[in-house]
Design a protein around this motif. Structure first.
Motif, PDB file in Angstrom:
ATOM      1  N   THR A 177       2.736  21.915  -3.367  1.00 45.66           N
ATOM      2  CA  THR A 177       1.564  21.502  -4.116  1.00 45.66           C
ATOM      3  C   THR A 177       0.369  22.321  -3.649  1.00 45.66           C
ATOM      4  O   THR A 177       0.483  23.167  -2.769  1.00 45.66           O
ATOM      5  CB  THR A 177       1.324  19.987  -3.956  1.00 45.66           C
ATOM      6  N   ASN A 178      -0.770  22.096  -4.243  1.00 41.07           N
ATOM      7  CA  ASN A 178      -1.976  22.810  -3.844  1.00 41.07           C
ATOM      8  C   ASN A 178      -3.136  21.829  -3.772  1.00 41.07           C
ATOM      9  O   ASN A 178      -3.000  20.667  -4.124  1.00 41.07           O
ATOM     10  CB  ASN A 178      -2.269  23.969  -4.809  1.00 41.07           C
ATOM     11  N   PHE A 179      -4.280  22.326  -3.338  1.00 42.37           N
ATOM     12  CA  PHE A 179      -5.433  21.456  -3.148  1.00 42.37           C
ATOM     13  C   PHE A 179      -5.863  20.789  -4.449  1.00 42.37           C
ATOM     14  O   PHE A 179      -6.266  19.629  -4.444  1.00 42.37           O
ATOM     15  CB  PHE A 179      -6.601  22.237  -2.543  1.00 42.37           C
ATOM     16  N   LEU A 180      -5.801  21.509  -5.560  1.00 45.66           N
ATOM     17  CA  LEU A 180      -6.227  20.928  -6.838  1.00 45.66           C
ATOM     18  C   LEU A 180      -5.375  19.718  -7.204  1.00 45.66           C
ATOM     19  O   LEU A 180      -5.880  18.730  -7.726  1.00 45.66           O
ATOM     20  CB  LEU A 180      -6.179  21.980  -7.944  1.00 45.66           C
ATOM     21  N   GLU A 181      -4.077  19.791  -6.925  1.00 42.32           N
ATOM     22  CA  GLU A 181      -3.220  18.633  -7.193  1.00 42.32           C
ATOM     23  C   GLU A 181      -3.532  17.492  -6.236  1.00 42.32           C
ATOM     24  O   GLU A 181      -3.617  16.334  -6.641  1.00 42.32           O
ATOM     25  CB  GLU A 181      -1.745  19.026  -7.084  1.00 42.32           C
ATOM     26  N   THR A 219       0.842  -1.199   0.000  1.00 42.30           N
ATOM     27  CA  THR A 219       0.000   0.000   0.000  1.00 42.30           C
ATOM     28  C   THR A 219       0.873   1.244   0.000  1.00 42.30           C
ATOM     29  O   THR A 219       0.620   2.195  -0.754  1.00 42.30           O
ATOM     30  CB  THR A 219      -0.929   0.000   1.236  1.00 42.30           C
ATOM     31  N   LEU A 220       1.908   1.247   0.818  1.00 40.93           N
ATOM     32  CA  LEU A 220       2.840   2.366   0.851  1.00 40.93           C
ATOM     33  C   LEU A 220       3.510   2.549  -0.508  1.00 40.93           C
ATOM     34  O   LEU A 220       3.654   3.676  -0.999  1.00 40.93           O
ATOM     35  CB  LEU A 220       3.892   2.158   1.946  1.00 40.93           C
ATOM     36  N   LYS A 221       3.893   1.456  -1.140  1.00 37.80           N
ATOM     37  CA  LYS A 221       4.538   1.518  -2.451  1.00 37.80           C
ATOM     38  C   LYS A 221       3.601   2.143  -3.491  1.00 37.80           C
ATOM     39  O   LYS A 221       4.010   3.004  -4.277  1.00 37.80           O
ATOM     40  CB  LYS A 221       4.960   0.108  -2.884  1.00 37.80           C
ATOM     41  N   LYS A 222       2.323   1.753  -3.484  1.00 40.66           N
ATOM     42  CA  LYS A 222       1.342   2.327  -4.428  1.00 40.66           C
ATOM     43  C   LYS A 222       1.130   3.815  -4.163  1.00 40.66           C
ATOM     44  O   LYS A 222       1.022   4.612  -5.102  1.00 40.66           O
ATOM     45  CB  LYS A 222       0.006   1.590  -4.318  1.00 40.66           C
ATOM     46  N   LEU A 223       1.070   4.181  -2.902  1.00 41.56           N
ATOM     47  CA  LEU A 223       0.875   5.591  -2.545  1.00 41.56           C
ATOM     48  C   LEU A 223       2.072   6.422  -2.992  1.00 41.56           C
ATOM     49  O   LEU A 223       1.915   7.501  -3.574  1.00 41.56           O
ATOM     50  CB  LEU A 223       0.646   5.735  -1.040  1.00 41.56           C
ATOM     51  N   ARG A 224       3.280   5.910  -2.743  1.00 42.14           N
ATOM     52  CA  ARG A 224       4.485   6.641  -3.171  1.00 42.14           C
ATOM     53  C   ARG A 224       4.532   6.801  -4.687  1.00 42.14           C
ATOM     54  O   ARG A 224       4.904   7.852  -5.189  1.00 42.14           O
ATOM     55  CB  ARG A 224       5.738   5.923  -2.687  1.00 42.14           C
ATOM     56  N   LYS A 225       4.119   5.762  -5.413  1.00 37.36           N
ATOM     57  CA  LYS A 225       4.108   5.848  -6.870  1.00 37.36           C
ATOM     58  C   LYS A 225       3.130   6.924  -7.337  1.00 37.36           C
ATOM     59  O   LYS A 225       3.438   7.723  -8.214  1.00 37.36           O
ATOM     60  CB  LYS A 225       3.759   4.501  -7.500  1.00 37.36           C
ATOM     61  N   GLU A 226       1.936   6.933  -6.739  1.00 42.37           N
ATOM     62  CA  GLU A 226       0.953   7.943  -7.113  1.00 42.37           C
ATOM     63  C   GLU A 226       1.495   9.354  -6.858  1.00 42.37           C
ATOM     64  O   GLU A 226       1.351  10.249  -7.695  1.00 42.37           O
ATOM     65  CB  GLU A 226      -0.350   7.737  -6.341  1.00 42.37           C
ATOM     66  N   LEU A 227       2.129   9.548  -5.716  1.00 40.33           N
ATOM     67  CA  LEU A 227       2.692  10.861  -5.387  1.00 40.33           C
ATOM     68  C   LEU A 227       3.804  11.249  -6.360  1.00 40.33           C
ATOM     69  O   LEU A 227       3.852  12.379  -6.854  1.00 40.33           O
ATOM     70  CB  LEU A 227       3.211  10.876  -3.948  1.00 40.33           C
ATOM     71  N   ARG A 228       4.687  10.305  -6.646  1.00 38.05           N
ATOM     72  CA  ARG A 228       5.784  10.598  -7.588  1.00 38.05           C
ATOM     73  C   ARG A 228       5.272  10.868  -8.996  1.00 38.05           C
ATOM     74  O   ARG A 228       5.792  11.732  -9.692  1.00 38.05           O
ATOM     75  CB  ARG A 228       6.792   9.458  -7.586  1.00 38.05           C
ATOM     76  N   ASP A 229       4.252  10.120  -9.425  1.00 40.99           N
ATOM     77  CA  ASP A 229       3.692  10.345 -10.762  1.00 40.99           C
ATOM     78  C   ASP A 229       3.117  11.752 -10.894  1.00 40.99           C
ATOM     79  O   ASP A 229       3.279  12.404 -11.918  1.00 40.99           O
ATOM     80  CB  ASP A 229       2.603   9.315 -11.079  1.00 40.99           C
ATOM     81  N   LEU A 230       2.444  12.214  -9.868  1.00 40.87           N
ATOM     82  CA  LEU A 230       1.843  13.542  -9.932  1.00 40.87           C
ATOM     83  C   LEU A 230       2.894  14.644  -9.782  1.00 40.87           C
ATOM     84  O   LEU A 230       2.885  15.616 -10.524  1.00 40.87           O
ATOM     85  CB  LEU A 230       0.782  13.714  -8.846  1.00 40.87           C
ATOM     86  N   LEU A 231       3.785  14.465  -8.841  1.00 45.30           N
ATOM     87  CA  LEU A 231       4.737  15.529  -8.545  1.00 45.30           C
ATOM     88  C   LEU A 231       5.930  15.555  -9.498  1.00 45.30           C
ATOM     89  O   LEU A 231       6.605  16.564  -9.615  1.00 45.30           O
ATOM     90  CB  LEU A 231       5.202  15.415  -7.091  1.00 45.30           C
ATOM     91  N   GLY A 232       6.190  14.430 -10.151  1.00 41.73           N
ATOM     92  CA  GLY A 232       7.179  14.362 -11.218  1.00 41.73           C
ATOM     93  C   GLY A 232       8.525  14.962 -10.916  1.00 41.73           C
ATOM     94  O   GLY A 232       9.177  14.625  -9.935  1.00 41.73           O
ATOM     95  N   GLU A 233       8.933  15.885 -11.777  1.00 39.38           N
ATOM     96  CA  GLU A 233      10.279  16.466 -11.709  1.00 39.38           C
ATOM     97  C   GLU A 233      10.506  17.239 -10.415  1.00 39.38           C
ATOM     98  O   GLU A 233      11.633  17.280  -9.928  1.00 39.38           O
ATOM     99  CB  GLU A 233      10.514  17.380 -12.900  1.00 39.38           C
ATOM    100  N   ARG A 234       9.483  17.859  -9.896  1.00 38.22           N
ATOM    101  CA  ARG A 234       9.669  18.614  -8.642  1.00 38.22           C
ATOM    102  C   ARG A 234      10.180  17.701  -7.539  1.00 38.22           C
ATOM    103  O   ARG A 234      11.037  18.074  -6.751  1.00 38.22           O
ATOM    104  CB  ARG A 234       8.356  19.261  -8.204  1.00 38.22           C
ATOM    105  N   TYR A 235       9.664  16.490  -7.487  1.00 39.83           N
ATOM    106  CA  TYR A 235      10.105  15.547  -6.463  1.00 39.83           C
ATOM    107  C   TYR A 235      11.544  15.116  -6.706  1.00 39.83           C
ATOM    108  O   TYR A 235      12.340  15.022  -5.773  1.00 39.83           O
ATOM    109  CB  TYR A 235       9.184  14.328  -6.424  1.00 39.83           C
TER     110      TYR A 235
END
Length: 117
Positions: free
Chosen positions: A96-100, A71-87
């Motif tokens: 980040t903001n609420f919309l993200e 579950t942690l691995k899936k959550l981290r992937k989702e966060l990295r996919d959205l945050l991309g290069e910034r991460y």
């Protein structure tokens, strides 16, 4: 109402409490009926209760994320996919903001499940 200027247009928590108290007492002058010590005590109670709820939510979420590494691995992937290069550039300073955050269904599921438990 004869509330001070700073309370005239606000719809914050404190103002809503005062308005509710005025309506209950059927008066319009808040200076004559509100015990400020009591009002502060009630606000502290609400803040403390909200803080405790947040603490319990985070404790539950972190406990279950460590108990279920997939579950942690899936959550981290989702966060990295959205945050991309910034991460990748600086993982400690990702803004980040609420919309993200609203675009993170797995994170939303983790939070809801932590609340449920």
């Amino acid at each position: 109402k004869s509330n001070p200027d700073f309370l005239q247009e606000n719809t914050d928590f404190l103002n809503l409490m005062i308005d509710a108290h005025l309506e209950e007492k059927q008066v319009s002058d808040w200076n004559n009926i509100i015990d400020l010590d009591l009002l502060v005590a009630e606000c502290v109670t609400f803040v403390a209760a909200g803080s405790e709820t947040t603490s319990i939510l985070l404790t539950s979420a972190f406990y279950h994320l460590t108990k279920y590494p997939e579950t942690l691995k899936k959550l981290r992937k989702e966060l990295r996919d959205l945050l991309g290069e910034r991460y990748e550039k600086d993982p400690d300073h990702v803004i980040t903001n609420f919309l993200e955050i609203d675009q993170l269904p797995y994170l939303t599921g983790v939070v809801h499940e932590s609340l449920r438990l």
